[in-house]
Scaffold this motif. Sequence first.
Motif, PDB file in Angstrom:
ATOM      1  N   GLN A 159       0.826  -1.195   0.000  1.00  0.00           N
ATOM      2  CA  GLN A 159       0.000   0.000   0.000  1.00  0.00           C
ATOM      3  C   GLN A 159       0.864   1.249   0.000  1.00  0.00           C
ATOM      4  O   GLN A 159       2.012   1.208   0.410  1.00  0.00           O
ATOM      5  N   LEU A 160       0.278   2.338  -0.446  1.00  0.00           N
ATOM      6  CA  LEU A 160       0.965   3.614  -0.320  1.00  0.00           C
ATOM      7  C   LEU A 160       0.801   3.975   1.149  1.00  0.00           C
ATOM      8  O   LEU A 160      -0.148   4.618   1.566  1.00  0.00           O
ATOM      9  N   TRP A 161       1.743   3.498   1.940  1.00  0.00           N
ATOM     10  CA  TRP A 161       1.571   3.470   3.377  1.00  0.00           C
ATOM     11  C   TRP A 161       2.377   4.573   4.043  1.00  0.00           C
ATOM     12  O   TRP A 161       3.549   4.749   3.772  1.00  0.00           O
ATOM     13  N   THR A 162       1.727   5.325   4.892  1.00  0.00           N
ATOM     14  CA  THR A 162       2.424   6.299   5.727  1.00  0.00           C
ATOM     15  C   THR A 162       1.886   6.150   7.141  1.00  0.00           C
ATOM     16  O   THR A 162       0.692   5.972   7.338  1.00  0.00           O
ATOM     17  N   PRO A 163       2.757   6.202   8.136  1.00  0.00           N
ATOM     18  CA  PRO A 163       2.335   5.882   9.502  1.00  0.00           C
ATOM     19  C   PRO A 163       1.373   6.895  10.108  1.00  0.00           C
ATOM     20  O   PRO A 163       0.674   6.574  11.044  1.00  0.00           O
ATOM     21  N   ASP A 164       1.335   8.124   9.587  1.00  0.00           N
ATOM     22  CA  ASP A 164       0.393   9.074  10.164  1.00  0.00           C
ATOM     23  C   ASP A 164      -1.040   8.767   9.727  1.00  0.00           C
ATOM     24  O   ASP A 164      -1.990   9.238  10.318  1.00  0.00           O
ATOM     25  N   LEU A 165      -1.181   7.953   8.683  1.00  0.00           N
ATOM     26  CA  LEU A 165      -2.522   7.597   8.212  1.00  0.00           C
ATOM     27  C   LEU A 165      -2.967   6.242   8.751  1.00  0.00           C
ATOM     28  O   LEU A 165      -4.130   6.029   9.036  1.00  0.00           O
ATOM     29  N   THR A 166      -2.054   5.307   8.857  1.00  0.00           N
ATOM     30  CA  THR A 166      -2.422   3.955   9.273  1.00  0.00           C
ATOM     31  C   THR A 166      -1.204   3.245   9.843  1.00  0.00           C
ATOM     32  O   THR A 166      -0.079   3.571   9.512  1.00  0.00           O
ATOM     33  N   TYR A 167      -1.441   2.273  10.685  1.00  0.00           N
ATOM     34  CA  TYR A 167      -0.349   1.418  11.143  1.00  0.00           C
ATOM     35  C   TYR A 167      -0.047   0.433  10.037  1.00  0.00           C
ATOM     36  O   TYR A 167      -0.896   0.115   9.215  1.00  0.00           O
ATOM     37  N   LEU A 168       1.169  -0.068  10.028  1.00  0.00           N
ATOM     38  CA  LEU A 168       1.532  -1.079   9.047  1.00  0.00           C
ATOM     39  C   LEU A 168       0.878  -2.392   9.447  1.00  0.00           C
ATOM     40  O   LEU A 168       1.097  -2.892  10.539  1.00  0.00           O
ATOM     41  N   MET A 169       0.080  -2.938   8.555  1.00  0.00           N
ATOM     42  CA  MET A 169      -0.616  -4.183   8.838  1.00  0.00           C
ATOM     43  C   MET A 169       0.087  -5.325   8.114  1.00  0.00           C
ATOM     44  O   MET A 169       0.617  -5.150   7.019  1.00  0.00           O
ATOM     45  N   THR A 170       0.073  -6.496   8.730  1.00  0.00           N
ATOM     46  CA  THR A 170       0.738  -7.669   8.159  1.00  0.00           C
ATOM     47  C   THR A 170       0.245  -7.961   6.747  1.00  0.00           C
ATOM     48  O   THR A 170       1.027  -8.317   5.878  1.00  0.00           O
ATOM     49  N   VAL A 186       6.033   6.409  -5.003  1.00  0.00           N
ATOM     50  CA  VAL A 186       6.895   6.015  -3.886  1.00  0.00           C
ATOM     51  C   VAL A 186       6.465   4.639  -3.401  1.00  0.00           C
ATOM     52  O   VAL A 186       5.282   4.332  -3.379  1.00  0.00           O
ATOM     53  N   MET A 187       7.439   3.838  -3.013  1.00  0.00           N
ATOM     54  CA  MET A 187       7.155   2.553  -2.372  1.00  0.00           C
ATOM     55  C   MET A 187       8.019   2.432  -1.129  1.00  0.00           C
ATOM     56  O   MET A 187       9.156   2.888  -1.107  1.00  0.00           O
ATOM     57  N   TYR A 188       7.461   1.812  -0.090  1.00  0.00           N
ATOM     58  CA  TYR A 188       8.184   1.628   1.164  1.00  0.00           C
ATOM     59  C   TYR A 188       8.560   0.158   1.341  1.00  0.00           C
ATOM     60  O   TYR A 188       7.831  -0.733   0.912  1.00  0.00           O
ATOM     61  N   PHE A 189       9.700  -0.065   1.999  1.00  0.00           N
ATOM     62  CA  PHE A 189      10.238  -1.403   2.207  1.00  0.00           C
ATOM     63  C   PHE A 189      10.762  -1.526   3.623  1.00  0.00           C
ATOM     64  O   PHE A 189      11.219  -0.549   4.207  1.00  0.00           O
TER      65      PHE A 189
END
Length: 153
Positions: A76-87, A129-132
């Motif tokens: 996901q286009l994941w950022t911690p201020d929007l959501t926690y990282l889910m498994t 952007v992608m996060y790893f």
Amino acid sequence: MSLELTFNPDTQLTEMMRLRVQSLQQRGQRRQDGERLLKSNEYVYRLDFSEQSLDFTRWNICMSSSGRLNIIATSQLWTPDLTYLMTRQLLEPTGLFWKSADEDPIQCYEADAQEFGERIAELAKVRKVMYFLFAFEDGLSPENIECSIEFQK
């Protein structure tokens, strides 16, 4: 024409995720159902795509010491201020690279590394952007690696 993109450490995001773990421990709380907490040997890296139509070519990984590196992509286009990282946001397969001794070449599970690179190229079509998560094991640390990925435009 080829394009080489370097994985860059996201120290702010790594620190924010470490604070989440610390906060839960201090309050004696548990993680949310399905939440993926950052382990002490894991760091967040990001890949910024300047182009969207890419075909995976190869990994470029240099390790100055022996150890193992496991690269885990988030879907996901994941950022911690929007959501926690889910498994469930973690992609399979992961990129597992290792070096046994200082003179040895870097090894990997080639089919998984190929599929992983192709999946990143596929996600690049819809992402900037992608996060790893980079997990360092067996004595390897962030200072011991340089990591990039190469694509054909």
